[in-house]
Motif scaffolding. Structure first.
Motif, mmCIF file in Angstrom:
data_model
loop_
_atom_site.group_PDB
_atom_site.id
_atom_site.type_symbol
_atom_site.label_atom_id
_atom_site.label_comp_id
_atom_site.label_asym_id
_atom_site.label_seq_id
_atom_site.Cartn_x
_atom_site.Cartn_y
_atom_site.Cartn_z
ATOM 1 N N ALA A 42 2.746 -12.064 5.730
ATOM 2 C CA ALA A 42 3.539 -11.996 6.969
ATOM 3 C C ALA A 42 4.589 -10.906 6.834
ATOM 4 C CB ALA A 42 4.230 -13.326 7.231
ATOM 5 N N PHE A 43 4.909 -10.264 7.944
ATOM 6 C CA PHE A 43 6.001 -9.286 7.932
ATOM 7 C C PHE A 43 7.337 -9.966 8.176
ATOM 8 C CE2 PHE A 43 2.684 -6.277 7.714
ATOM 9 C CZ PHE A 43 3.253 -5.174 7.120
ATOM 10 N N ALA A 64 7.705 -13.946 -2.196
ATOM 11 C CA ALA A 64 7.347 -12.534 -2.390
ATOM 12 C C ALA A 64 8.290 -11.642 -1.587
ATOM 13 C CB ALA A 64 5.907 -12.291 -1.975
ATOM 14 N N ILE A 65 8.641 -10.543 -2.211
ATOM 15 C CA ILE A 65 9.570 -9.568 -1.627
ATOM 16 C C ILE A 65 8.840 -8.231 -1.563
ATOM 17 C CG2 ILE A 65 11.782 -8.367 -1.995
ATOM 18 C CD1 ILE A 65 12.218 -11.371 -1.536
ATOM 19 N N ILE A 119 10.641 -1.801 -2.623
ATOM 20 C CA ILE A 119 10.384 -0.353 -2.522
ATOM 21 C C ILE A 119 11.723 0.370 -2.677
ATOM 22 C CG2 ILE A 119 9.702 1.530 -0.952
ATOM 23 C CD1 ILE A 119 7.563 -0.321 0.206
ATOM 24 N N THR A 159 0.843 -1.194 0.000
ATOM 25 C CA THR A 159 0.000 0.000 0.000
ATOM 26 C C THR A 159 0.878 1.243 0.000
ATOM 27 O OG1 THR A 159 -1.886 -1.037 1.027
ATOM 28 C CG2 THR A 159 -1.620 1.304 1.467
#
Ligand code: FMN
Length: 345
Positions: A261-262, A312-313, A318, A25
């Motif tokens: 998950a973080f 997934a990254i 970013i 987001t």
């Protein structure tokens, strides 16, 4: 097999490699919640990953809980997303749209109405990105409204395909509406959408089935976070609901299940004393995307040891739009820091 080898998800979709851009987001849509040209360029710069999962995208105005998060329920929004999918496809990439409804984590400062949820409950604390606003008490959706919402998810999925997305990922993670139906803390319903693991799983499963019928199971996926009590309180035996749900999902032949998950470094006593990724891998037999704190080495290991089909990254993508080139060439990565959220680049 390596993280750089292609992955055939199913008969319709083959990915160029096994790295996925996690949904992130960013709050940069315009005031009509339409994705802009800048957003199209931001995703296009990252199109070398095997699959991009878009930032969470709201399916209904009542689902909004953060400023300037894009939607996929108006013509303008569909047109805006066309720019994004076109830009990603031009660079040879693939992109799924993450479908989102915040439920009780939505706020009337965005929606002008009280939030809705599985039951009358509220989350506590301050709403992020607002000046001291508190979360509000949610109204319980009637059975009829729940059915209507399943239709809205389905319409949003069809809109996503119209907008050129390669598929959709249902956001069932992180304490938002679908998770609010799954958990006993937030689901006190006495109709068929509550009351047992079967009842609590019904909303998620009916959305998956309805969307699969509308756009095909090959293009339908779901993100789940069995380990995470984000925006929720722990309740004993939630794990049984997730086990039931994952087993049911096995029969639906969807594109993948994605762990929300973080960090996937921790183990949980309430998930067989293992990691969340191990828990999903154990019960779900289809394509599985793991996520949460992976770097190139741990991603390689997860693929080589068959702990997941894809990785997934999030934050590193970013910080490094050219993440794929950098990891292929063993170049140093720029470290992510939160100040990077202020700008899209
Ligand atoms: C700024 C930011 C925004 C995020 N937005 C979403 C989102 O829209 N949907 C979602 O499912 N997860 C979201 N997440 C979680 C990420 O998808 C991912 O699970 C998390 O960043 C862990 O992966 P990483 O360690 O590779 O960053 C977000 C995380 C961050 C840092």
């Amino acid at each position: 097999m390596t993280i750089f080898s292609p992955s055939q998800l199913n008969n319709s979709i083959t990915l160029a490699n096994r790295i996925v851009m996690a949904p992130l987001t960013r709050c940069f849509a315009d005031n009509d919640l339409v994705p802009t040209q800048l957003i199209a360029e931001y995703y296009a710069r990252r199109a070398k990953v095997g699959l991009i999962v878009s930032e969470a995208t709201i399916i209904d105005p009542l689902g909004q809980g953060y400023p300037n998060t894009p939607g996929i329920y108006t013509k303008k929004q569909i047109e805006g997303w066309k720019k994004v999918t076109h830009a990603v496809h031009e660079k040879g990439g693939k992109i799924f749209c993450q479908l989102w409804h915040c439920g009780r984590v939505a706020h009337s400062c965005y929606t002008q109405e009280e939030p809705v949820s599985a039951s009358v409950t509220s989350w506590h604390g301050k709403v992020p990105r607002t000046k001291d606003l508190e979360y509000e008490m949610a109204r319980e959706l009637s059975t009829k409204e729940v059915k209507k919402l399943i239709k809205k998810y389905t319409k949003a999925a069809k809109n996503a395909i119209k907008a050129g997305f390669d598929g959709i990922e249902i956001h069932g993670a992180n304490g938002y509406l679908i998770d609010q139906f799954l958990r006993q803390d937030t689901n006190k319903r006495t109709d068929k959408f509550g009351g047992s693991k079967k009842g609590r799983s019904r909303f998620a499963l009916e959305i998956v089935k309805a969307i699969s019928r509308a756009i095909g199971p090959d293009r339908t996926a779901i993100r789940l976070s069995p380990q995470a009590y984000v925006h929720l309180e722990y309740t004993k035996d939630d794990e049984k609901t997730y086990k039931y749900l994952l087993k049911k999902l096995n029969r639906l032949n969807i594109a993948y299940v994605h762990l929300g998950a973080f960090s996937d470094h921790y183990t949980f006593d309430y998930l067989n004393n293992g990691k969340a990724s191990e828990y999903i891998r154990k019960y779900y037999k289809g394509n599985f995307i793991t996520c949460g704190g992976y770097d190139v080495n741990s991603a390689k290991e997860a693929i080589d040891e068959n702990k997941a089909d894809l990785v997934a990254i999030g934050r590193p993508l970013i910080a490094n739009p050219d993440y794929m080139e950098k990891i292929k060439n063993n170049q140093d990565l720029v470290e992510y820091d939160m100040s990077m959220l202020a700008k899209l680049y």
